[in-house]
Design an enzyme around this catalytic site. Structure first.
Site: not given
Ligand code: NAD
Length: 482
Positions: A178, A253, A287, A386
């Site tokens: 996906k 992750e 990331c 983040e």
């Protein structure tokens, strides 16, 4: 404005088809529609899993040579369509062409690497296990874990896919992929390449769609043995909760809030280049962004002067501009999120060194200037969360212990960078950092041979290297009386 092309968003059991949902795909640098994708929902996931069940029965018995040949064919297919894939990534994601080229090369290297590991599988299978008893013998088998669901984000669409797909196919698993609903175009092109690779039908299936319509039922379905997910922590937790109901394996992750440490003996120009690379590559949507920059007191004034000059000189432009250094953010939502973080930073009194707004001359597109803050409170969102945009927070330190403590003071632990002229010193600091990967005096180079993943809430498991392959394998020991 012409109507964008309508693309089939389902590749199931070796056939393309259209789903009932529509995804609007935008070029973030122009805000113009790029394509519409006819995407699926739970019904398409069910069909894909049905196909993957038959695919698994066939592919799990394939030889090492057959798997390696398919993986090499995919690698060469990607290499043949390099230019097209670069342009698709640039136009769909907003990244400069030179960055898109690096992504495509990474995908090729990843498929080549796992082709190599696949080649060694038969020889390594049934390895003898030394036992403390003469009365028994034991052998070790590594078998495909089953049907795997791969759910990926938009920031490095093809790369995050390749890091999962190549080892999953090498292991002998069948797959339902996906892609992100924001950037499905690179994966649709990759699926077209895979369709020509000789992979038996049903082994690789692609279902485009939203997280709720496709990702959620995939994570919950009992036929799926494992979910490998890359994305945000909030969604990672939901995926893990759904997977828990049927005790599926998960590899996650997730996010990061990583640091670049500029030690007192660092070369300043190199430190500035690495700070800009760690903060502004992919417009900071990494990331692994080293969005905290920790600088030794004695260098800090000069470092900030040079960092400001370099950041202000970065050419932010349309991704296809040959002089571009930084492109657009991926979407309006991401642009608004990053701008809101900047505004909040200003509101709480963090000091803006440079940037913070839309670049002059770019009225259209989701562009934000390379932005640097100093004097950022340690308990602020700017320091702790983040941002996923081109925003650096710089802080001084007076001792190495203080720098290490600041870097480790995070719920994340993905990567870190150390800049120092004294390699032994840098190695000692690297050993003390809670991160899955530390670069010393190096840009963020990644090799298929080295693991990707982090400590704490950044990851569960590791991708790449043999660890990436083991993530898709079950371990079986057979013990026999002599
Ligand atoms: P996201 O979590 O919003 O989406 C990731 C994927 O999950 C998408 O395909 C999305 O459609 C799907 N999804 C959304 N809701 C779902 C649900 N309820 N169930 C199942 N699937 C669902 O992340 P994003 O905004 O696409 O990407 C940015 C995030 O990804 C950042 O937080 C970043 O740190 C992270 N990321 C991590 C790494 C890494 O290697 N650690 C790499 C790239 C990106």
């Amino acid at each position: 404005m012409s109507t964008p092309t309508l693309l089939d968003g389902l590749y199931i059991d070796g056939r393309w088809s259209a789903g009932s949902e529509r995804l609007q795909v935008i070029n973030p640098a122009t805000e113009a529609p790029l394509a519409q994708v006819a995407a699926g929902g739970p019904e398409a996931v069910d069909q894909a899993l049905h196909a993957a069940t038959a695919g698994l029965a066939r592919w799990s018995l394939s030889s090492a040579a057959e798997r390696a040949a398919v993986l090499r064919k995919i690698a060469s297919g990607v290499a043949e369509r390099r230019q097209r894939l670069m342009h698709l990534q640039s136009s769909n994601n907003g990244k400069p062409l030179f960055e898109a080229a690096m992504d495509v090369d990474d995908v090729i290297a990843t498929f080549e690497y796992y082709a190599g590991l696949a080649e060694g599988l038969d020889a390594a299978q049934n390895a003898n296990v030394p036992l403390p008893s003469e009365a028994f013998s034991a052998r070790l088998r590594r078998e495909p874990c089953g049907i795997v669901g791969l759910i990926v984000p938009w920031n490095f669409p093809m790369v995050t896919t390749a890091w999962k797909l190549a080892p999953a196919l090498a292991a002998g698993c069948s797959v339902v992929l996906k892609p992100s609903e924001v950037t499905p175009l690179p994966e649709l092109e990759l699926a077209a390449i895979i369709a020509q690779s000789g992979l038996p039908q049903g082994v690789f299936n692609l279902v485009c769609g939203t997280g709720l319509a496709v990702g959620a039922p995939l994570a919950a379905d009992p036929r799926v043995a494992k979910i490998s997910f890359t994305g945000s922590n909030a969604v990672g937790v939901q995926v893990m909760q759904r997977a828990a109901e049927t005790v599926k394996g998960v590899s996650l992750e997730l996010g990061g809030k990583s640091s670049l440490l500029v030690l007192a003996d660092a070369d300043l120009d190199r430190a500035v280049e690495l700070a800009c690379g760690g903060g502004f590559f992919n417009a900071g949507q990494m990331c692994s962004a080293t969005s905290r920059v920790l600088v030794a007191d004695e260098l800090a004034d000069e470092f900030l002067l040079r960092l400001k000059a370099r950041a202000e000189a970065i050419r932010v432009a349309e991704p296809l501009d040959p002089e571009v250094e930084m492109g657009a953010l991926v979407s309006k939502a991401q642009y608004q999120r990053v701008q809101a973080h900047i505004d909040r930073g200003l509101h709480i009194g963090a000091k803006l060194l440079c940037g913070g707004a839309r670049p002059a001359g770019l009225a259209q597109g989701y562009f934000i200037q390379p932005t640097v803050f100093t004097e950022v409170p340690l308990d602020s969102a700017l320091w702790c969360e983040e941002i996923f945009g081109p925003v650096l927070c710089v802080r001084r330190f007076s001792s190495e212990q203080e720098a290490i403590a600041l870097a480790n003071d995070s719920e994340f632990g993905l990567v870190a960078s150390v800049v120092s002229a004294d390699v032994e010193h840098a190695e000692r600091v690297a050993n003390a950092l809670q991160a899955g990967l530390v670069w010393i005096n190096a840009p963020q180079v990644i090799f298929p041979q080295t693991a990707w993943g982090g400590y704490k809430q950044s990851s569960i498991g590791r991708e790449l290297g043999p660890w990436g392959l083991h993530a898709f394998q079950e371990i079986k020991h057979v013990i026999r009386a002599r």
